[in-house]
Design a protein around this motif. Structure first.
Motif, short mmCIF file in Angstrom:
data_model
loop_
_atom_site.label_atom_id
_atom_site.label_comp_id
_atom_site.label_asym_id
_atom_site.label_seq_id
_atom_site.Cartn_x
_atom_site.Cartn_y
_atom_site.Cartn_z
N TYR A 183 -27.03 -99.87 -7.45
CA TYR A 183 -27.21 -101.32 -7.35
C TYR A 183 -26.06 -101.88 -6.52
CZ TYR A 183 -23.52 -101.05 -10.78
OH TYR A 183 -22.34 -100.75 -11.40
N LYS A 184 -26.27 -103.10 -6.02
CA LYS A 184 -25.22 -103.76 -5.25
C LYS A 184 -24.50 -104.82 -6.07
CE LYS A 184 -27.30 -103.12 -0.67
NZ LYS A 184 -27.85 -103.81 0.55
N GLU A 185 -25.25 -105.59 -6.86
CA GLU A 185 -24.66 -106.71 -7.57
C GLU A 185 -25.00 -106.65 -9.06
OE1 GLU A 185 -25.97 -110.31 -5.78
OE2 GLU A 185 -24.75 -110.05 -3.96
N ALA A 186 -24.03 -107.05 -9.86
CA ALA A 186 -24.23 -107.20 -11.31
C ALA A 186 -24.09 -108.67 -11.65
CB ALA A 186 -23.21 -106.38 -12.08
N GLY A 187 -24.99 -109.16 -12.48
CA GLY A 187 -24.95 -110.58 -12.83
C GLY A 187 -25.39 -110.82 -14.26
N VAL A 188 -25.56 -112.09 -14.59
CA VAL A 188 -25.95 -112.51 -15.94
C VAL A 188 -27.10 -113.50 -15.81
CG1 VAL A 188 -25.23 -113.75 -18.03
CG2 VAL A 188 -23.66 -112.15 -16.90
N GLU A 189 -28.09 -113.33 -16.67
CA GLU A 189 -29.25 -114.24 -16.68
C GLU A 189 -29.55 -114.63 -18.11
OE1 GLU A 189 -34.00 -113.75 -15.92
OE2 GLU A 189 -32.66 -113.03 -14.33
N GLU A 190 -29.73 -115.92 -18.35
CA GLU A 190 -30.06 -116.40 -19.69
C GLU A 190 -31.57 -116.41 -19.89
OE1 GLU A 190 -29.17 -120.10 -22.78
OE2 GLU A 190 -28.56 -120.25 -20.67
N ARG A 191 -32.00 -115.80 -21.00
CA ARG A 191 -33.41 -115.79 -21.36
C ARG A 191 -33.53 -115.93 -22.87
NH1 ARG A 191 -36.56 -110.88 -18.20
NH2 ARG A 191 -35.95 -111.41 -16.04
N GLY A 222 -30.58 -108.31 -9.84
CA GLY A 222 -31.58 -109.26 -10.33
C GLY A 222 -32.52 -108.72 -11.37
N ARG A 223 -32.47 -107.43 -11.67
CA ARG A 223 -33.36 -106.84 -12.67
C ARG A 223 -32.61 -106.66 -13.98
NH1 ARG A 223 -35.59 -101.53 -9.87
NH2 ARG A 223 -33.35 -101.33 -9.43
N VAL A 224 -33.28 -106.95 -15.08
CA VAL A 224 -32.66 -106.87 -16.39
C VAL A 224 -32.33 -105.41 -16.72
CG1 VAL A 224 -33.02 -107.21 -18.87
CG2 VAL A 224 -33.78 -108.96 -17.24
N ALA A 225 -31.08 -105.17 -17.11
CA ALA A 225 -30.65 -103.82 -17.48
C ALA A 225 -31.09 -103.49 -18.90
CB ALA A 225 -29.13 -103.71 -17.37
N LYS A 226 -31.20 -102.20 -19.18
CA LYS A 226 -31.65 -101.72 -20.48
C LYS A 226 -30.59 -100.83 -21.11
CE LYS A 226 -35.87 -103.43 -20.30
NZ LYS A 226 -36.41 -104.37 -21.32
N SER A 258 -31.83 -96.83 -25.38
CA SER A 258 -33.11 -96.80 -26.09
C SER A 258 -34.10 -97.79 -25.49
CB SER A 258 -32.92 -97.09 -27.57
OG SER A 258 -32.46 -98.42 -27.76
N LYS A 259 -33.80 -98.26 -24.29
CA LYS A 259 -34.69 -99.11 -23.50
C LYS A 259 -34.87 -100.50 -24.08
CE LYS A 259 -37.24 -95.19 -21.58
NZ LYS A 259 -38.57 -94.60 -21.29
N GLN A 260 -33.86 -100.97 -24.80
CA GLN A 260 -33.86 -102.36 -25.22
C GLN A 260 -33.07 -103.18 -24.20
OE1 GLN A 260 -33.57 -103.09 -29.60
NE2 GLN A 260 -32.68 -101.04 -29.63
N ALA A 261 -33.34 -104.46 -24.19
CA ALA A 261 -32.64 -105.33 -23.25
C ALA A 261 -31.14 -105.31 -23.53
CB ALA A 261 -33.16 -106.75 -23.36
N LEU A 262 -30.36 -105.15 -22.48
CA LEU A 262 -28.90 -105.17 -22.60
C LEU A 262 -28.48 -106.63 -22.57
CD1 LEU A 262 -26.39 -103.50 -22.91
CD2 LEU A 262 -26.37 -103.11 -20.45
N ALA A 263 -28.58 -107.25 -23.75
CA ALA A 263 -28.39 -108.69 -23.86
C ALA A 263 -27.53 -109.02 -25.06
CB ALA A 263 -29.74 -109.40 -23.99
N VAL A 264 -26.75 -110.08 -24.94
CA VAL A 264 -25.81 -110.49 -25.99
C VAL A 264 -25.92 -111.99 -26.21
CG1 VAL A 264 -24.21 -108.60 -25.55
CG2 VAL A 264 -23.96 -110.73 -24.28
#
Length: 260
Positions: free
Chosen positions: A33-41, A51-55, A58-64
Motif C-alpha cells: 500500500y502507499k497510504e495509511a489513513g483513518v475512516e469513521e464508520r 482507502g480500503r478498510v484493513a482487517k 480473523s478478518k474482522q474490521a481493524l477498528a477502534v
C-alpha cells in the motif's frame, strides 16, 4: 479488503501479551500500500490502507472507538519501509489481539489479571541490603497506599520469595477495579503492562492511578536496577529491557488514547 492474517497473530491466541509479542515470519512481507489513513464508520474509527478498510487476522474490521488510537495505528503503518515489520507495530498488535483474542474471552482475561494480585511483585521484599530495602519501599509503598486508600485493598507483605496468601477482600477489590474496565482494548493493554511489569498493581496504578509511565517502569525494575548499580550493566539485558519497555509504553499509549 486488506487483512494481515499472514503475519499477525490469529484469534487462537487469547493471551494479549503473547499475541502482542508474537513472532513474525522469517521473510517479512512486502509493503503493498502507499497510504495509511483513518475512516469513521458507524461510530468506530477504521484503519484504511489506500482507502480500503484493513482487517484483523480473523478478518474482522481493524477498528477502534477512539480516533486518536486509530491515528496512532495509521502512523505505524505509514512508517513502514519496503517491508512490513510487525515488531515495529506494537499498537497494531495490541489492537489485533484485543479484537480477535480478548473480545470473545474477556472474562478469561479478567481472571488472569486477578491471579496476579495473589502473588504481586510489590508484596515480596528483601531485608537487606539497606539501599535496596529503601528503593523497594520508595517505589512500591506508594502503590500499596494507593490501593488501600482508593480501593480499600490491604495486602500482606513478606520477606523473601515464600508465597504469602492475600486477604480475599483485597483480591476482590482488585477484581472490582479490573471488571470496571469494560473495553477489550483497555483490558488487552492492561494485560500487556501487567505481564511486562510482573505486577497488576503497578499496571493499575499507572492505568487508573497516580503513576506515570516512567515511574511505573522504574517500579517494575527496582531489583534489576539495583543489581546493575552494584555489578554494572549487561548489554544484552539492557537491550531486552529496552524492547520490553517499548511494548509497555505502547500498551500505555493504547490504554490512554482510548480516553481521547
Amino acid at each position: 479488503m486488506t487483512d494481515s492474517r499472514d503475519w499477525f497473530p490469529d484469534q487462537d491466541e487469547p493471551n494479549p501479551m503473547r499475541a502482542a509479542q508474537a513472532g513474525m515470519k522469517p521473510t517479512l512481507p512486502k509493503r503493498f500500500y502507499k497510504e495509511a489513513g483513518v475512516e469513521e464508520r458507524d461510530g468506530l474509527f477504521h484503519l484504511t490502507l489506500d482507502g480500503r478498510v484493513a482487517k484483523t487476522p480473523s478478518k474482522q474490521a481493524l477498528a477502534v472507538p477512539s480516533r486518536a488510537l486509530a491515528e496512532a495505528m495509521a502512523r505505524e503503518w505509514a512508517g513502514q519501509g519496503e517491508e512490513i515489520d510487525p515488531a515495529s507495530m506494537p499498537i497494531t498488535r495490541i489492537v489485533n489481539s484485543a479484537i480477535d483474542g480478548v473480545t470473545p474471552r474477556q472474562a478469561e482475561v479478567v481472571d488472569d489479571l486477578v491471579r496476579y494480585a495473589g502473588s504481586d511483585l510489590v508484596f515480596y521484599r528483601v531485608s537487606e541490603p539497606a539501599r535496596l530495602v529503601q528503593s523497594q519501599d520508595s517505589a512500591w509503598n506508594p502503590i500499596l497506599d494507593w490501593a488501600k486508600d482508593t480501593h480499600g485493598a490491604r495486602f500482606t507483605l513478606a520477606e523473601g520469595v515464600m508465597h504469602v496468601s492475600q486477604p480475599d477482600e483485597a483480591i476482590a477489590a482488585v477484581r472490582n477495579v479490573i471488571e470496571g474496565i469494560n473495553s477489550p482494548f483497555a483490558l488487552a493493554a492492561l494485560h500487556v503492562m501487567t505481564t511486562l511489569s510482573g505486577s497488576v498493581l503497578i499496571a493499575l496504578a499507572h492505568a487508573v492511578g497516580p503513576l506515570d509511565a516512567d515511574q511505573a517502569w522504574a517500579a517494575a525494575h527496582v531489583d534489576e536496577l539495583y543489581q546493575e548499580s552494584v555489578w554494572g550493566e549487561d548489554h544484552e539485558a539492557m537491550e531486552r529491557r529496552r524492547r520490553r519497555e517499548a511494548d509497555f509504553r505502547a500498551a500505555s499509549e493504547v490504554f490512554h488514547l482510548l480516553r481521547t
